[in-house]
Design an enzyme around this catalytic site. Structure first.
Site, PDB file in Angstrom:
ATOM      1  N   ASP A  32       0.830  -1.198   0.000  1.00 54.16           N
ATOM      2  CA  ASP A  32       0.000   0.000   0.000  1.00 54.16           C
ATOM      3  C   ASP A  32       0.867   1.253   0.000  1.00 54.16           C
ATOM      4  O   ASP A  32       0.578   2.234  -0.681  1.00 54.16           O
ATOM      5  CB  ASP A  32      -0.907   0.028   1.238  1.00 54.16           C
ATOM      6  CG  ASP A  32      -1.988  -1.035   1.139  1.00 54.16           C
ATOM      7  OD1 ASP A  32      -2.040  -1.722   0.095  1.00 54.16           O
ATOM      8  OD2 ASP A  32      -2.760  -1.173   2.101  1.00 54.16           O
ATOM      9  N   ALA A  33       1.946   1.182   0.789  1.00 54.15           N
ATOM     10  CA  ALA A  33       2.823   2.353   0.918  1.00 54.15           C
ATOM     11  C   ALA A  33       3.461   2.699  -0.428  1.00 54.15           C
ATOM     12  O   ALA A  33       3.548   3.869  -0.812  1.00 54.15           O
ATOM     13  CB  ALA A  33       3.908   2.072   1.945  1.00 54.15           C
ATOM     14  N   GLU A  34       3.858   1.653  -1.143  1.00 56.47           N
ATOM     15  CA  GLU A  34       4.473   1.856  -2.448  1.00 56.47           C
ATOM     16  C   GLU A  34       3.467   2.500  -3.404  1.00 56.47           C
ATOM     17  O   GLU A  34       3.776   3.449  -4.130  1.00 56.47           O
ATOM     18  CB  GLU A  34       4.886   0.485  -2.980  1.00 56.47           C
ATOM     19  CG  GLU A  34       6.092   0.484  -3.881  1.00 56.47           C
ATOM     20  CD  GLU A  34       6.514  -0.946  -4.155  1.00 56.47           C
ATOM     21  OE1 GLU A  34       6.833  -1.216  -5.308  1.00 56.47           O
ATOM     22  OE2 GLU A  34       6.483  -1.775  -3.215  1.00 56.47           O
ATOM     23  N   TYR A  35       2.246   1.953  -3.380  1.00 52.95           N
ATOM     24  CA  TYR A  35       1.197   2.499  -4.240  1.00 52.95           C
ATOM     25  C   TYR A  35       0.959   3.972  -3.906  1.00 52.95           C
ATOM     26  O   TYR A  35       0.932   4.828  -4.788  1.00 52.95           O
ATOM     27  CB  TYR A  35      -0.099   1.697  -4.068  1.00 52.95           C
ATOM     28  CG  TYR A  35      -1.206   2.178  -4.979  1.00 52.95           C
ATOM     29  CD1 TYR A  35      -1.406   1.582  -6.220  1.00 52.95           C
ATOM     30  CD2 TYR A  35      -2.033   3.242  -4.618  1.00 52.95           C
ATOM     31  CE1 TYR A  35      -2.392   2.028  -7.074  1.00 52.95           C
ATOM     32  CE2 TYR A  35      -3.013   3.700  -5.471  1.00 52.95           C
ATOM     33  CZ  TYR A  35      -3.195   3.086  -6.697  1.00 52.95           C
ATOM     34  OH  TYR A  35      -4.167   3.549  -7.544  1.00 52.95           O
ATOM     35  N   SER A  81     -35.126  -8.431 -21.214  1.00 58.74           N
ATOM     36  CA  SER A  81     -35.559  -9.107 -20.003  1.00 58.74           C
ATOM     37  C   SER A  81     -35.343 -10.589 -20.270  1.00 58.74           C
ATOM     38  O   SER A  81     -35.145 -10.992 -21.402  1.00 58.74           O
ATOM     39  CB  SER A  81     -37.032  -8.809 -19.741  1.00 58.74           C
ATOM     40  OG  SER A  81     -37.788  -9.226 -20.853  1.00 58.74           O
ATOM     41  N   LEU A  82     -35.345 -11.381 -19.219  1.00 63.14           N
ATOM     42  CA  LEU A  82     -35.112 -12.805 -19.402  1.00 63.14           C
ATOM     43  C   LEU A  82     -36.315 -13.575 -18.890  1.00 63.14           C
ATOM     44  O   LEU A  82     -36.949 -13.178 -17.923  1.00 63.14           O
ATOM     45  CB  LEU A  82     -33.872 -13.249 -18.610  1.00 63.14           C
ATOM     46  CG  LEU A  82     -32.525 -12.743 -19.099  1.00 63.14           C
ATOM     47  CD1 LEU A  82     -31.425 -13.266 -18.205  1.00 63.14           C
ATOM     48  CD2 LEU A  82     -32.271 -13.157 -20.539  1.00 63.14           C
ATOM     49  N   GLU A 115     -23.767 -18.148 -15.563  1.00 64.04           N
ATOM     50  CA  GLU A 115     -23.166 -16.994 -14.880  1.00 64.04           C
ATOM     51  C   GLU A 115     -24.007 -16.610 -13.661  1.00 64.04           C
ATOM     52  O   GLU A 115     -25.230 -16.669 -13.726  1.00 64.04           O
ATOM     53  CB  GLU A 115     -23.114 -15.785 -15.834  1.00 64.04           C
ATOM     54  CG  GLU A 115     -22.345 -16.056 -17.109  1.00 64.04           C
ATOM     55  CD  GLU A 115     -22.532 -14.936 -18.149  1.00 64.04           C
ATOM     56  OE1 GLU A 115     -23.054 -13.865 -17.799  1.00 64.04           O
ATOM     57  OE2 GLU A 115     -22.152 -15.168 -19.303  1.00 64.04           O
ATOM     58  N   LYS A 117     -26.108 -14.389 -11.184  1.00 63.64           N
ATOM     59  CA  LYS A 117     -26.934 -13.200 -11.383  1.00 63.64           C
ATOM     60  C   LYS A 117     -26.820 -12.379 -10.105  1.00 63.64           C
ATOM     61  O   LYS A 117     -27.431 -12.699  -9.097  1.00 63.64           O
ATOM     62  CB  LYS A 117     -28.378 -13.649 -11.606  1.00 63.64           C
ATOM     63  CG  LYS A 117     -29.290 -12.607 -12.165  1.00 63.64           C
ATOM     64  CD  LYS A 117     -30.587 -13.270 -12.626  1.00 63.64           C
ATOM     65  CE  LYS A 117     -31.604 -12.223 -13.011  1.00 63.64           C
ATOM     66  NZ  LYS A 117     -32.033 -11.403 -11.857  1.00 63.64           N
ATOM     67  N   ASP A 119     -27.137  -9.316  -7.515  1.00 65.93           N
ATOM     68  CA  ASP A 119     -28.150  -8.324  -7.205  1.00 65.93           C
ATOM     69  C   ASP A 119     -27.489  -6.965  -7.065  1.00 65.93           C
ATOM     70  O   ASP A 119     -27.095  -6.557  -5.991  1.00 65.93           O
ATOM     71  CB  ASP A 119     -28.828  -8.722  -5.886  1.00 65.93           C
ATOM     72  CG  ASP A 119     -30.317  -8.525  -5.972  1.00 65.93           C
ATOM     73  OD1 ASP A 119     -30.795  -8.063  -7.023  1.00 65.93           O
ATOM     74  OD2 ASP A 119     -30.999  -8.833  -4.989  1.00 65.93           O
ATOM     75  N   GLU A 190     -22.426  -5.386 -14.017  1.00 60.82           N
ATOM     76  CA  GLU A 190     -23.255  -5.190 -12.836  1.00 60.82           C
ATOM     77  C   GLU A 190     -22.388  -4.531 -11.761  1.00 60.82           C
ATOM     78  O   GLU A 190     -21.333  -5.053 -11.419  1.00 60.82           O
ATOM     79  CB  GLU A 190     -23.772  -6.558 -12.357  1.00 60.82           C
ATOM     80  CG  GLU A 190     -24.887  -6.500 -11.364  1.00 60.82           C
ATOM     81  CD  GLU A 190     -26.264  -6.282 -12.003  1.00 60.82           C
ATOM     82  OE1 GLU A 190     -26.334  -6.145 -13.256  1.00 60.82           O
ATOM     83  OE2 GLU A 190     -27.254  -6.225 -11.254  1.00 60.82           O
ATOM     84  N   TYR A 242     -20.012  -8.672 -17.935  1.00 60.05           N
ATOM     85  CA  TYR A 242     -20.526  -9.981 -18.347  1.00 60.05           C
ATOM     86  C   TYR A 242     -21.028 -10.049 -19.776  1.00 60.05           C
ATOM     87  O   TYR A 242     -21.413 -11.110 -20.238  1.00 60.05           O
ATOM     88  CB  TYR A 242     -21.616 -10.474 -17.383  1.00 60.05           C
ATOM     89  CG  TYR A 242     -22.858  -9.617 -17.336  1.00 60.05           C
ATOM     90  CD1 TYR A 242     -23.002  -8.641 -16.363  1.00 60.05           C
ATOM     91  CD2 TYR A 242     -23.883  -9.792 -18.258  1.00 60.05           C
ATOM     92  CE1 TYR A 242     -24.136  -7.858 -16.308  1.00 60.05           C
ATOM     93  CE2 TYR A 242     -25.022  -9.007 -18.206  1.00 60.05           C
ATOM     94  CZ  TYR A 242     -25.147  -8.045 -17.229  1.00 60.05           C
ATOM     95  OH  TYR A 242     -26.263  -7.267 -17.178  1.00 60.05           O
ATOM     96  N   LYS A 334     -34.097 -18.829 -10.995  1.00 56.86           N
ATOM     97  CA  LYS A 334     -34.279 -18.115  -9.728  1.00 56.86           C
ATOM     98  C   LYS A 334     -34.557 -19.090  -8.595  1.00 56.86           C
ATOM     99  O   LYS A 334     -35.275 -20.059  -8.773  1.00 56.86           O
ATOM    100  CB  LYS A 334     -35.440 -17.130  -9.861  1.00 56.86           C
ATOM    101  CG  LYS A 334     -35.128 -16.034 -10.854  1.00 56.86           C
ATOM    102  CD  LYS A 334     -35.823 -14.746 -10.479  1.00 56.86           C
ATOM    103  CE  LYS A 334     -35.279 -13.614 -11.302  1.00 56.86           C
ATOM    104  NZ  LYS A 334     -36.168 -12.465 -11.320  1.00 56.86           N
ATOM    105  N   CYS A 428     -40.207   9.545  25.175  1.00 55.28           N
ATOM    106  CA  CYS A 428     -39.504   8.271  25.295  1.00 55.28           C
ATOM    107  C   CYS A 428     -40.427   7.231  25.935  1.00 55.28           C
ATOM    108  O   CYS A 428     -41.036   7.508  26.967  1.00 55.28           O
ATOM    109  CB  CYS A 428     -38.247   8.470  26.141  1.00 55.28           C
ATOM    110  SG  CYS A 428     -37.463   6.932  26.626  1.00 55.28           S
ATOM    111  N   CYS A 431     -38.853   6.496  29.747  1.00 55.66           N
ATOM    112  CA  CYS A 431     -38.776   7.476  30.830  1.00 55.66           C
ATOM    113  C   CYS A 431     -39.777   8.616  30.664  1.00 55.66           C
ATOM    114  O   CYS A 431     -39.973   9.407  31.584  1.00 55.66           O
ATOM    115  CB  CYS A 431     -37.367   8.045  30.939  1.00 55.66           C
ATOM    116  SG  CYS A 431     -36.928   9.130  29.575  1.00 55.66           S
ATOM    117  N   CYS A 446     -33.796   9.884  22.812  1.00 59.49           N
ATOM    118  CA  CYS A 446     -34.371  10.280  24.091  1.00 59.49           C
ATOM    119  C   CYS A 446     -33.410  11.326  24.657  1.00 59.49           C
ATOM    120  O   CYS A 446     -32.203  11.106  24.698  1.00 59.49           O
ATOM    121  CB  CYS A 446     -34.467   9.089  25.034  1.00 59.49           C
ATOM    122  SG  CYS A 446     -34.777   9.571  26.740  1.00 59.49           S
ATOM    123  N   CYS A 451     -31.974   8.406  31.397  1.00 59.42           N
ATOM    124  CA  CYS A 451     -33.072   7.499  31.024  1.00 59.42           C
ATOM    125  C   CYS A 451     -32.693   6.063  31.392  1.00 59.42           C
ATOM    126  O   CYS A 451     -31.632   5.578  31.008  1.00 59.42           O
ATOM    127  CB  CYS A 451     -33.322   7.616  29.525  1.00 59.42           C
ATOM    128  SG  CYS A 451     -34.502   6.423  28.889  1.00 59.42           S
TER     129      CYS A 451
HETATM  130 ZN   LIG Z   1     -35.867   7.823  27.875  1.00 64.58          ZN
END
Ligand SMILES: [Zn+2]
Length: 688
Positions: A32-35, A81-82, A115, A117, A119, A190, A242, A334, A428, A431, A446, A451
């Site tokens: 990371d330091a090098e980067y 659509s599929l 493949e 799918k 979300d 995606e 994809y 699905k 609340c 209380c 609250c 409380c």
């Molecule tokens: Zn309270």
């Protein structure tokens, strides 16, 4: 090309290669330091010579100007659509249909690509002469929104292809080709947020009183459709490529989906490693793969609702064509949903540790993913309002992994008109003091710092594992001692009236002794744990470590200026102000003083060693048998709190064997080796 131009080009190329290995291949080439060093070198070069700044520079990933709105982009080809399949029989029927439609010449080499799918949010990425020039959302399938600046911030999205200039594409039965970029390339992919990143992000948002999201998908969508790309840059998003939508020029034109995926990978795009290709003769194996995927999908690092199965050959795809808007050559498999619809009977609130008022749903019991769900979180007031959730609604409830069930939203079409809008209570529920929403925060609180609900949660947190870890002390003790009036602030935990407690039902001599020993042991915990235990808004384990490391004592932290706290990496102005404010309140300062008076360590190890006696330092103890009052765990904690070590077996290095009733082989060994044997009373005398 000037020397500086050449230097900038080399830096860009090197940095692109490093992030590709880090984010896409998961096999870092540089530290990371090098980067960071190379990155700041490029940044400086671009600052002194702004003309050297190019669109594919990694410095352009951090976000830029805030937009007024998004431009519309017409997609080169409308999004499809599929059709769906929900069980193996439907998959077999799909295969039979398409083999009937294909002529022998095409059904001969028939194969399928499977493949995942994911979300997330579908995005369309345009490259001209290898340069990422435009990115868009799916939109309505014909027009999308232009989100180029936001997509640029995704670390694994190539700004220039090929990412590795000397990469080659080798495919069986095809001549090897240099992975040179086509003149024009349009790729579908995606964008998504991994589940672990989502949970971390959600926790941070909640702790900061910010907006929480229903799921990784919504979070990714919200981030990508933010008009301020620097906000997007702060979100942990990834992308997977994809599909090739359009390709012009170049050395290689894929003839199948499998070849298209190989080309994308060779050019440096992230491509799902779970993709599989099956010959038609292996269709049984494909069905097995689909079933196995379903069984493990809950444990994948990303959310998925299924798989897409495509005919591999583009010639066969073309021949099969479409039925309506659905291509005949692809199907989405699905899995049964982890969601269910049920009636929202009531919205109640509970009070969190920091005083947040948290709404939750009381539901008509409903089975979701094999468990009956009766309660689900509603996150906060904004969530209820934004999703228009009303009492009496039929709502969708989702369970995912280990996360508590949540209400996704109402089924608006099922409304009768009797549904009621919900309002945050003004007082609340515990209380009765007023509830308020601090400016700029999503959460309601609250306002009463005394409380009882907050105090119980505060005590529960104080004694918990990540904080002072007091064994035998939990929510029950917290509730009991707060209700009895023994605990009025956190420090009272160390001033409990034991003579009264010992008379309580279930609290005999032994239990009280264990509790006291555990409390005693907790006084020597590291400073960071004490800071985390105090329940300061936004100060969790990581921040507490940072504060403890920098200041070394509560005293110094209490006297510190917020500006000094801001110099610590990971601590921003908001958090610094919150910490400063917490210590400025007199009741909080009193708690700190009481803790100090009780002997709780409020400084780092070094200072503590000078201050507190460590009578058992350098000694190794072994415990055996049943002790008269202490449990073995409590005795071990007590020894450790006073500087001693505890070992599992007796050896010549053992200093003392602490022995109780029914001591066995350890006592024999100790006698043999001449190790001193003491009882609980003797131990106690050694501590004073
Ligand atoms: Zn309270």
């Amino acid at each position: 090309m000037s020397e500086q131009q050449e230097q900038a080009r080399r830096l860009r190329e090197l940095l692109a290669r490093y992030s590709y290995h880090y984010y896409v291949l998961d096999a870092p080439l540089a530290s990371d330091a090098e980067y960071d060093a190379l990155f700041s070198q490029l940044q400086q070069l671009e600052q002194t010579h702004p003309e050297l700044r190019t669109a594919d520079s990694p410095t352009q990933r951090v976000g830029g100007a805030v937009l007024e709105g998004f431009a519309k982009v017409r997609h080169p080809a409308p999004m499809l659509s599929l059709s769906n399949a929900f069980d193996p029989a439907e998959l077999l029927a799909w295969r039979e249909r398409l083999t009937r439609l294909l002529p022998d010449s095409l059904s001969e080499g028939l194969a399928y690509v499977v493949e995942p799918k994911i979300d997330g949010l579908t995005v369309v990425l345009h490259y001209q002469e290898g340069l990422f020039t435009l990115g868009a959302t799916r939109g309505d399938g014909v027009f999308g929104e232009e989100i180029t600046a936001n997509l640029r911030t995704l670390r694994d999205l190539p700004l220039r292809i090929p990412v590795v200039p000397d990469a080659a594409l080798v495919l069986p039965g095809r001549p090897a080709a240099a992975a040179r970029p086509p003149q024009r390339l349009v790729v579908r992919g995606e964008a998504y947020m991994a589940v672990a990143d989502f949970e971390r992000f959600q926790a941070e948002q909640a702790a900061a009183g910010g907006k929480v999201y229903a799921n990784p998908r919504n979070t990714a969508a919200g981030a990508l459709r933010n008009l301020d790309s620097s906000v997007t840059a702060g979100r942990p998003l990834h992308v997977w490529a994809y599909q090739i939508v359009a390709i012009e020029g170049g050395d290689f034109t894929p003839a199948s989906q499998w070849e298209a995926l190989a080309l994308l990978r060779a050019l440096g795009f992230p491509v799902a490693s779970q993709n599989r290709r099956f010959e038609d003769a292996e269709f049984d194996a494909l069905v097995d793969f689909v079933a196995a995927w379903g069984a493990q999908r809950g444990s994948l690092p990303y959310e998925t609702d299924g798989l897409v199965i495509k005919v591999d050959s583009f010639a066969a795809q073309e021949r099969l064509g479409f039925v309506g808007k659905d291509p005949r050559w692809a199907v989405a498999f699905k899995y049964p949903s982890q969601e269910a619809a049920t009636r929202l009977l009531e919205i109640r609130v509970n009070v969190g540790r920091t005083g947040t008022i948290n709404p939750y749903a009381v539901l008509e019991p409903v089975p979701v993913g094999g468990v009956t769900v009766q309660h689900a979180t509603l996150h906060n007031y904004d969530y209820i309002r934004d999703n228009d959730i009303r009492v009496g609604d039929m709502v969708l409830v989702k369970r995912a992994g280990e996360v508590i069930p949540q209400v996704l939203g109402p089924v608006v079409d099922l409304r009768s008109g009797q549904e009621q809008l919900w309002r945050m209570p003004e007082r609340c529920p515990v209380c009765g003091e007023p509830v308020a929403q601090p400016e700029g925060e999503v959460a309601f609180y609250c306002t009463n710092s005394a409380c009882p609900a907050q105090l119980v949660r505060g005590v529960e947190h104080f004694v918990s594992r990540g904080a002072l870890e007091i064994e035998g002390f939990g929510i029950r003790q917290a509730e009991l001692f707060v209700a009895a009036g023994y605990i009025k602030d956190l420090a009272d935990i160390y001033y409990l009236p034991w003579e009264e407690i010992v008379a309580l039902e279930g609290y005999g001599e032994k239990r009280v002794a264990n509790l006291r020993a555990a409390l005693e042991a907790s006084k020597g915990r590291p400073l960071a744990r004490v800071l985390a235990a105090l329940g300061i808004h936004g100060v969790g384990g990581v921040v507490a470590e940072a504060l403890a490391g920098h200041f070394g004592s509560v005293e110094r932290l209490m006297a510190a200026d917020p500006a000094e706290m801001e110099t610590i990496p990971g601590i921003g102005p908001k958090l610094a102000a919150a910490v400063h404010e917490w210590f400025s309140h007199a009741p909080n300062r009193a708690v700190v003083q009481k803790l100090a008076a009780a002997g709780v360590r409020l400084a780092e190890e070094r200072a503590a060693a000078e201050a507190g006696p460590q009578p058992l330092a350098g000694q190794t103890w072994v415990i055996t048998g049943t002790l008269p009052t202490l449990s073995r765990e409590a005795a071990a904690a007590l020894i450790k709190a006073h500087g001693g070590k505890v070992a599992g077996s007796v050896s010549s290095k053992t200093s003392y064997l602490l022995a109780g009733d029914k001591a066995g082989s350890k006592l024999e060994n100790a006698t043999k080796l001449g190790v001193a044997v003491v009882d609980e009373d003797a131990l106690r005398r050694m501590l004073t």
